[in-house]
Structures are given as C-alpha cells and as structure tokens.
Design an enzyme around this catalytic site. Structure first.
Site, short mmCIF file in Angstrom:
data_model
loop_
_atom_site.label_atom_id
_atom_site.label_comp_id
_atom_site.label_asym_id
_atom_site.label_seq_id
_atom_site.Cartn_x
_atom_site.Cartn_y
_atom_site.Cartn_z
N GLY A 6 -42.33 -46.02 -61.81
CA GLY A 6 -42.15 -47.00 -62.87
C GLY A 6 -43.11 -48.15 -62.67
O GLY A 6 -44.23 -48.13 -63.15
N GLY B 23 -18.63 -67.62 -80.85
CA GLY B 23 -17.32 -67.36 -80.24
C GLY B 23 -16.95 -65.89 -80.37
O GLY B 23 -17.81 -65.01 -80.26
N GLU C 127 -42.85 -52.06 -70.51
CA GLU C 127 -44.24 -52.56 -70.41
C GLU C 127 -44.39 -53.56 -69.25
O GLU C 127 -45.16 -54.52 -69.34
CB GLU C 127 -44.72 -53.08 -71.75
CG GLU C 127 -44.66 -51.96 -72.79
CD GLU C 127 -45.53 -52.13 -73.99
OE1 GLU C 127 -46.57 -52.77 -73.89
OE2 GLU C 127 -45.15 -51.59 -75.05
N PRO D 111 -40.12 -40.20 -63.57
CA PRO D 111 -38.82 -40.46 -62.94
C PRO D 111 -38.95 -41.28 -61.65
O PRO D 111 -38.16 -42.17 -61.40
CB PRO D 111 -38.27 -39.06 -62.68
CG PRO D 111 -38.89 -38.21 -63.75
CD PRO D 111 -40.26 -38.79 -63.99
N GLY D 112 -39.98 -41.03 -60.84
CA GLY D 112 -40.12 -41.78 -59.59
C GLY D 112 -41.24 -42.81 -59.62
O GLY D 112 -41.60 -43.38 -58.59
N SER E 113 -44.89 -43.73 -67.47
CA SER E 113 -43.77 -43.74 -66.51
C SER E 113 -43.30 -42.34 -66.18
O SER E 113 -43.37 -41.43 -67.02
CB SER E 113 -42.59 -44.53 -67.10
OG SER E 113 -42.98 -45.84 -67.37
N ASP F 286 -52.03 -54.75 -70.97
CA ASP F 286 -52.32 -56.18 -71.23
C ASP F 286 -52.08 -56.48 -72.71
O ASP F 286 -51.44 -57.47 -73.07
CB ASP F 286 -53.78 -56.52 -70.88
CG ASP F 286 -54.01 -56.64 -69.37
OD1 ASP F 286 -53.03 -56.79 -68.62
OD2 ASP F 286 -55.18 -56.58 -68.95
N ARG G 76 -19.13 -72.96 -89.78
CA ARG G 76 -17.86 -72.87 -89.03
C ARG G 76 -17.32 -74.27 -88.73
O ARG G 76 -18.06 -75.15 -88.28
CB ARG G 76 -18.12 -72.11 -87.73
CG ARG G 76 -16.95 -72.04 -86.79
CD ARG G 76 -15.95 -71.01 -87.24
NE ARG G 76 -14.86 -70.91 -86.28
CZ ARG G 76 -13.79 -70.15 -86.46
NH1 ARG G 76 -13.65 -69.43 -87.57
NH2 ARG G 76 -12.85 -70.09 -85.55
N1 CAA Z 1 -57.05 -54.24 -66.60
C1 CAA Z 1 -58.05 -53.49 -66.06
N2 CAA Z 1 -58.02 -53.08 -64.75
C2 CAA Z 1 -56.98 -53.45 -64.01
C3 CAA Z 1 -55.93 -54.23 -64.52
C4 CAA Z 1 -55.99 -54.63 -65.88
N3 CAA Z 1 -55.03 -55.37 -66.42
N4 CAA Z 1 -55.01 -54.44 -63.55
C5 CAA Z 1 -55.49 -53.82 -62.45
N5 CAA Z 1 -56.67 -53.22 -62.74
C6 CAA Z 1 -57.54 -52.51 -61.82
C7 CAA Z 1 -57.90 -53.39 -60.64
O1 CAA Z 1 -59.03 -54.20 -60.91
C8 CAA Z 1 -58.17 -52.40 -59.55
O2 CAA Z 1 -59.45 -51.83 -59.75
P1 CAA Z 1 -60.48 -51.62 -58.53
O3 CAA Z 1 -59.81 -50.74 -57.54
O4 CAA Z 1 -61.68 -51.01 -59.17
O5 CAA Z 1 -60.72 -52.99 -57.97
C9 CAA Z 1 -57.17 -51.30 -59.86
O6 CAA Z 1 -56.84 -51.42 -61.24
C10 CAA Z 1 -55.92 -51.37 -59.02
O7 CAA Z 1 -55.34 -52.63 -59.25
P2 CAA Z 1 -54.15 -53.19 -58.35
O8 CAA Z 1 -54.56 -53.10 -56.91
O9 CAA Z 1 -53.77 -54.52 -58.90
O10 CAA Z 1 -53.04 -52.09 -58.62
P3 CAA Z 1 -51.55 -51.97 -58.09
O11 CAA Z 1 -51.30 -50.58 -57.69
O12 CAA Z 1 -51.27 -53.08 -57.13
O13 CAA Z 1 -50.67 -52.16 -59.45
C11 CAA Z 1 -49.48 -53.37 -61.13
C12 CAA Z 1 -50.77 -53.22 -60.28
C13 CAA Z 1 -49.74 -54.65 -61.90
C14 CAA Z 1 -48.22 -53.50 -60.32
C15 CAA Z 1 -49.39 -52.16 -62.10
O14 CAA Z 1 -49.02 -50.99 -61.40
C16 CAA Z 1 -48.38 -52.39 -63.22
O15 CAA Z 1 -48.70 -53.05 -64.21
N6 CAA Z 1 -47.16 -51.83 -63.10
C17 CAA Z 1 -46.19 -51.84 -64.17
C18 CAA Z 1 -46.35 -50.63 -65.03
C19 CAA Z 1 -45.74 -50.83 -66.37
O16 CAA Z 1 -45.86 -51.87 -66.98
N7 CAA Z 1 -45.10 -49.78 -66.85
C20 CAA Z 1 -44.53 -49.81 -68.15
C21 CAA Z 1 -44.50 -48.44 -68.69
S1 CAA Z 1 -45.11 -48.32 -70.28
C22 CAA Z 1 -43.83 -48.64 -71.31
O17 CAA Z 1 -42.88 -49.28 -70.99
C23 CAA Z 1 -44.13 -48.09 -72.63
C24 CAA Z 1 -43.09 -47.98 -73.64
O18 CAA Z 1 -42.76 -46.87 -73.98
C25 CAA Z 1 -42.66 -49.16 -74.41
#
Ligand code: CAA
Length: 382
Positions: A131, A339, A363, A128-129, A126, A240, A268
C-alpha cells in the site's frame, strides 16, 4: 496576487454546480444506500466535458487547466462524493499519465475514448501487501516475444469493476527495486485479466472498488507506457496530480457539510432561540467556514502551480493532508450541530462523515503526505 476567478473559470464552476446540484445531489443518498455505481450519470458528465477536463481537445478532452478541473470537481464532490472519485480517477490517474507519457498510437486508442467519456479508466498500483510502500511491487511482468506476461493481484482499485482499461504497475526487474517497475495499459478483455472481489465500504458506497487478478495476463509490447523501468516515476508523478483531486474531493465534502450545518443552525430552535445564537454552535460554524476556505486556498495554490509548470508535489500533499483532515473535523461538527438528526439517514451529514474518511487514506494516507511534505521541507534547508 489575484484571488479572483476569471470569467471562464466562473462559468465552468457555475456549469458544474448547476449540473451537480440539479442531477447528482438529489440522488446521492439513494446511490449510496443501494451502492449503485453512477453509470447512468456518466454520459451527461461526458457531454459536459467533465471526464477528460485537462486532456487536449485533439485527444477528445476539454483542454482546460487544473484550476478549471478543481472548480468542477469541488462541485461534483459537494453533491456526490462517489461520483466525484469516479470522475477524479478517470481524469487524474488514468488520462493524466497517458497525456504525459503516452505515444500518439496509445493516445488514440487509450485516451480519446476515455477523455470523451465513451469509456472509463482506472489506476492499479496497490496490492494486498503493498500500500504505502508502493515501490515494493509483487506483481511481475515478463517480456515474452511481443507480449508482456503479467501475474499478480491488485486491490482497492477504484472503478475496477467498471473500467474498460487501466494502468497497471508491475515489477519487471526485481533487482532494481523502484527502477525495475513498469507501467502497462491493460484492457479488461485481455486474456488473463479478471475482476476479483468487489469491496463493500464504509463510505463512497456508490463508487466501485475491487481486486484485479492478473493470471498470465497477456499485454501487447506496444502497451508499455513510457519506458521499461519508468513505472515508479509515472506512478508517483501521477499521484502528485491525483492528490490535488482528492484534496478537492475532501474540500467539496467539507463544504457540503458546513453548508448543511449552517442552514440547520438557522432553522432549529432550542430554549426559545435559533441554535446558531448559542456560542458553542457559533464557534463550530466559524471554524468550519475558516477551515473550508483554507482548504480551498491550498487546493487552488497547488492547481495554480501545476498550471504554471512549477513543482507542486509538496503543495499537492499539503492540500490533500489539510483538506482531508478538515473534512473529518467539519463533517464531525456538522453531525454535532444536527444532534440526533445528524445521526440518521434522513439528513445527508452522516453520509458526508462516512465519505470524508477515505480522503485521509487513498492516494496516500495522511502519514504518507506528512512524509512527502517533510522530505520536501528538509531538502529546502540543504
Ligand atoms: N515524482 C517523480 N518521481 C518521484 C516522486 C514524484 N512525486 N517521488 C519519488 N520519486 C522518485 C525519486 O526521485 C526517486 O528516484 P531516483 O531513485 O531516481 O532518485 C524514486 O522515485 C524513489 O523515491 P523515494 O526514495 O522517495 O521512494 P520511497 O520508496 O521512499 O517511496 C513514497 C516514496 C512517497 C512513500 C511513495 O511510495 C508513496 O507515495 N506511497 C504511497 C502510495 C500511494 O499513494 N498509494 C495510493 C494508491 S492509489 C489510489 O489510492 C488510487 C485510487 O484508486 C483512488
């Protein structure tokens, strides 16, 4: 279909429950109030094998499956959600992709000490711009000789101030959008690496969250994880798995809130009887029990699919979505059952309520989980 846990899984769950209830639950409120990172608990967790659970033993891990991991993580989450996110990030977001994409030399340096708990890892995606739209990386990486030079800012990085190394995602070819993103193994003492602002949060206050500043940060070429341009795939496939972990964290928080409310309802009294005897409270308790169980079934299914080597992205998102929204509903009801006592810090339910909220955000927000699920289910009819 077999819903019963085998003896090894039961043993791991009981070991984690015993540890978490004895050593984490009694101090969780204090850690939360002082926003104290659980450093002093990590050596014991490492000794119990909780910090690299799915990492093969040859690389310092416990060599267990995902189901074992979620069983242990639920127990830690029920006791202290701050400690559980520290554990989950090291296991799922840091060690996980190194096991899958790392070279042997990278594993030796960046996996073994982290899986065995001598060092702690983080995941820096992540910005700043940037997410939810993770492909829109502004952090840049330029190869100069035998070093990558990274520039940019990462934010909301769990374990950020305490991590010895992290996986940093950066854009090395903007024209290619997501196919121009790469992943790097970056140590805290690399030139140009700095921890920025440390955040104060609503919940999981004892976990650490910060900005990371990369100012001409020098990363050896050998620290590229996977191939150049493979970073987005690494980030997404890692999430994932990570989402199973956050679903589990939500499950643990919800379970703790449900158990506290159930106990309180049998102690209670109001209008001359125990409050569980009132229909309204009875309904709350029944709904909480049902939703906690449903969350666990979804989390276990996602973990099982991953362990079978089957696709699990949709099921991981479903588990996270349902468990996190359950955690919000259940912790809210747990306060209602208590409560006025639910609103004060003497009882743990107000902490559970604050801790639950982040599970709908990090995530991938609930909105992103719905987007992922919807894309999967639409593909199923094509
Ligand atoms: N596994 C493998 N490849 C994947 C995939 C996955 N789960 N999901 C997408 N891809 C691949 C696609 O197959 C595609 O590949 P090709 O171009 O070769 O076909 C490519 O990635 C682009 O996929 P999308 O067109 O679906 O991508 P998108 O730009 O539309 O974004 C999204 C998809 C699901 C919105 C993704 O950006 C996303 O998950 N966003 C949320 C990010 C997030 O969860 N951030 C959390 C920060 S981490 C955190 O919180 C950590 C912490 O500290 C606790």
């Amino acid at each position: 279909m077999d819903f019963a846990l085998n003896e090894e899984h039961k043993m791991i769950r009981d070991m984690a429950r015993n540890y978490a209830q004895k050593e984490l639950a009694p101090v969780a409120a204090e850690l939360d109030q002082k926003s104290e990172f659980p450093s002093r608990h990590l050596p014991k967790m490492a000794e119990l094998g909780l910090l690299g659970m799915m990492v093969p033993t040859e690389w310092g891990g416990s060599g267990l499956d995902t189901l074992a991991y979620v069983l242990a993580l639920e127990e830690v989450s029920a006791a202290c959600a701050s400690t559980s996110v520290t554990m989950s990030v090291n296991n799922s977001l840091y060690c996980g992709p190194i096991v899958k994409f790392g070279t042997d030399a990278q594993k030796e340096k960046y996996l073994t000490p982290y899986a065995s708990g001598q060092k702690l890892g983080a995941y820096a995606l992540s910005e700043p711009g940037t997410g939810s739209d993770a492909a829109n990386q502004q952090t840049t990486a330029v190869l100069k000789g035998d070093k990558w030079i990274l520039n940019g800012r990462k934010n909301f990085i769990t374990n950020g101030p305490n991590a010895d190394a992290m996986i940093v995602y950066a854009m090395n070819d903007k024209e290619k959008r997501h196919k121009g993103i790469s992943a790097f193994l970056v140590e805290k003492n690399f030139p140009g690496f700095a921890v920025g602002k440390v955040e104060k949060k609503l919940g999981i206050c004892a976990s650490s969250t910060s900005e990371i500043v990369l100012d001409n940060c020098e990363v050896p070429a050998a620290n590229l994880l996977g191939q150049a341009g493979q970073g987005f795939t690494i980030a997404m496939s890692t999430l994932d798995s990570g989402r199973i972990g956050i679903g589990t964290q939500a499950l643990g928080i919800a379970r703790a809130a449900y158990e506290a409310a159930r106990k309180y309802s049998t102690e209670r009294e109001a209008f001359g009887k125990k409050i569980y005897e009132f229909g309204a409270i009875e309904g709350f308790i029944a709904d909480m029990a049902t939703e906690v169980d449903a969350s666990r079934l979804l989390v276990h299914r996602a973990a099982w699919l991953k362990d079978q080597g089957q696709p699990f992205g949709k099921e991981a998102s479903m588990a996270k979505l349902f468990a996190s929204e359950t955690a919000m509903r259940v912790t809210n009801k747990a306060i209602q059952v208590h409560g006025g006592y639910g609103y004060i810090k003497e009882y743990p339910v107000e902490r559970y309520y604050r801790d639950a909220k982040i599970t709908e955000i990090y995530e991938g927000t609930s909105e992103i989980q719905r987007l992922v699920i919807c894309r999967h289910v639409l593909k199923e009819i094509q």
